[in-house]
Motif scaffolding. Structure first.
Motif, mmCIF file in Angstrom:
data_model
loop_
_atom_site.group_PDB
_atom_site.id
_atom_site.type_symbol
_atom_site.label_atom_id
_atom_site.label_comp_id
_atom_site.label_asym_id
_atom_site.label_seq_id
_atom_site.Cartn_x
_atom_site.Cartn_y
_atom_site.Cartn_z
ATOM 1 N N SER A 218 0.838 -1.196 0.000
ATOM 2 C CA SER A 218 0.000 0.000 0.000
ATOM 3 C C SER A 218 0.878 1.253 0.000
ATOM 4 O O SER A 218 1.787 1.382 0.822
ATOM 5 C CB SER A 218 -0.900 0.005 1.237
ATOM 6 O OG SER A 218 -1.540 1.255 1.390
ATOM 7 N N THR A 273 -6.819 1.501 -0.565
ATOM 8 C CA THR A 273 -5.632 2.291 -0.889
ATOM 9 C C THR A 273 -4.976 1.797 -2.176
ATOM 10 O O THR A 273 -5.025 0.604 -2.495
ATOM 11 C CB THR A 273 -4.594 2.229 0.245
ATOM 12 O OG1 THR A 273 -4.204 0.861 0.472
ATOM 13 C CG2 THR A 273 -5.162 2.803 1.533
ATOM 14 N N PRO A 274 -4.316 2.693 -2.925
ATOM 15 C CA PRO A 274 -3.571 2.247 -4.106
ATOM 16 C C PRO A 274 -2.325 1.480 -3.694
ATOM 17 O O PRO A 274 -1.733 1.747 -2.635
ATOM 18 C CB PRO A 274 -3.205 3.564 -4.801
ATOM 19 C CG PRO A 274 -3.188 4.574 -3.703
ATOM 20 C CD PRO A 274 -4.253 4.147 -2.736
ATOM 21 N N ARG A 321 -6.286 0.081 -8.952
ATOM 22 C CA ARG A 321 -5.573 0.350 -7.699
ATOM 23 C C ARG A 321 -4.077 0.073 -7.815
ATOM 24 O O ARG A 321 -3.309 0.483 -6.941
ATOM 25 C CB ARG A 321 -6.149 -0.505 -6.568
ATOM 26 C CG ARG A 321 -7.496 -0.075 -6.076
ATOM 27 C CD ARG A 321 -8.018 -0.979 -4.984
ATOM 28 N NE ARG A 321 -7.170 -0.968 -3.792
ATOM 29 C CZ ARG A 321 -7.434 -1.674 -2.693
ATOM 30 N NH1 ARG A 321 -8.523 -2.448 -2.654
ATOM 31 N NH2 ARG A 321 -6.637 -1.616 -1.654
#
Length: 367
Positions: A218, A273-274, A321
């Motif tokens: 993340s 989250t990406p 993502r």
């Protein structure tokens, strides 16, 4: 050594049966019933002091005869006096449910680990002397359950990895450039190693790159604690590369559904989250590349006696993502995980470009 490459297919068959074919037919519950140990976690002693000073504790090290990480496709050569030292953590090769952690003398697990080194760690043997420890890895079933025993098994495996890394750092000396790499379970342990041994330490200045492949990282919840930034460009050093390979149409929900229930290294939730996505073809973050730019994926021959490096077969682009899309599903048999997840091929699909990437970053580091 090339002849032994036929075992790669056998490994993929095993993984497919365990993680894809059975899933498609009967669902994740069958996998849990057949792969998750039924016995309680068995606490094992810490690694003996200086255990990894013994050459037998390593699957690959520069002085090991028959080092599987020295395999190369026909027409390529291992680097002479490579400048870097590579610490490689192999993925899960223990599939039994009799124990939560692999015994160090388990022949099947050790044999599969050697196979993974041929197809994965070998990408780095042009620029680095490869060290890959045996460790009491968590069994495959530990990734199919939220039982506390699974957490304990992974923690035990990581303690072995830490002990091995400390010995590695001692033996390679205080000045040699270091490449860190791992896949799947090995990449998970590598994230912890980055946090515990690299972040904020002088050794961070010696890291050429860290290849955290096949495990999500993340950007907001993990990267700040790992001590190295994401590799934004192909020339950057002292940074982290990561990708997870999917064909179209991709369904990464099996990964993200679990990942989103966890907390990152900095205490923030990972949900939504990406994640880091390096394009292994270009070495850049978040971009796209046509198949023509792929320098070679590893494919076994029809008679399974060797492997060839076939360029121009696989494209790559980061999307969503942060998953790596490889286009139309390549025909690799029944060895693909649910959701068109090409997890077991994360290295082999881009072997030629990973080799180039390591050489390019090593050259940039040396300047």
């Amino acid at each position: 050594m090339a002849r032994k490459f036929l075992y790669v297919v056998a490994v993929l068959i095993i993984l497919a049966i365990a993680a894809a074919f059975a899933y498609r037919l009967y669902g994740i519950e069958l996998l849990r019933r057949t792969m998750v140990p039924s016995a309680p976690f068995e606490a094992l002693p810490e690694p003996e002091p200086n255990a990894y000073a013994k050459p037998t504790m390593w699957i690959a090290r520069p002085d090991r005869a028959g080092n599987p990480a020295l395999w190369v496709p026909q027409g390529l050569n291992v680097g002479a006096n490579p400048p870097a030292a590579v610490f490689f953590i192999h993925p899960t090769s223990y599939l039994d449910r009799g124990h939560w952690n692999a015994p160090l003398d388990n022949a099947d697990a050790n044999g599969r680990a050697e196979i993974f080194l041929r197809g994965q760690a070998s990408a780095f043997n042009e620029v680095g002397a490869i060290w890959a420890p045996r460790y009491r890895q968590a069994t495959f079933g530990a990734f199919l359950t939220s039982e506390d025993s699974a957490r304990q098994a992974l923690a035990l495996a990581y303690r072995d990895v830490l002990a091995a890394f400390d010995q590695f750092a001692k033996e390679v000396g205080p000045d040699r450039p270091i490449i860190l790499a791992g896949h799947s379970q090995g990449a998970l342990h590598l994230t912890h190693l980055l946090k515990d041994r690299i972040a904020g330490q002088p050794i961070a200045d010696r890291i050429v790159a860290a290849y955290v492949v096949g495990w999500p990282v993340s950007k907001p919840a993990d990267l700040p604690a790992l001590g190295l930034p994401e590799c934004a460009t192909a020339q950057q050093t002292g940074c982290i590369l990561s990708w997870q390979s999917f064909a179209e149409p991709a369904d990464p929900s099996l990964i993200f559904d679990t990942f989103d229930q966890t907390t990152g290294f900095n205490g923030q939730p990972r949900a939504g989250t990406p994640v880091v996505c390096t394009n292994p073809i270009t070495g850049n973050a978040g971009d796209s590349a046509e198949a023509s730019a792929n320098l070679g994926a590893l494919f076994p021959s029809e008679d399974l006696t060797e492997a060839t490096l076939e360029p121009g077969r696989i494209p790559g682009r980061c999307e969503g993502r942060g998953i790596l899309m490889i286009g139309t599903p390549p025909d690799l048999g029944n060895y693909v995980l649910p959701g068109n997840n090409y997890h077991v091929f994360d290295y082999s699909l881009f072997w030629g470009n990973i080799r180039q990437d390591a050489a390019r970053r090593m050259a940039a580091f040396a300047r």
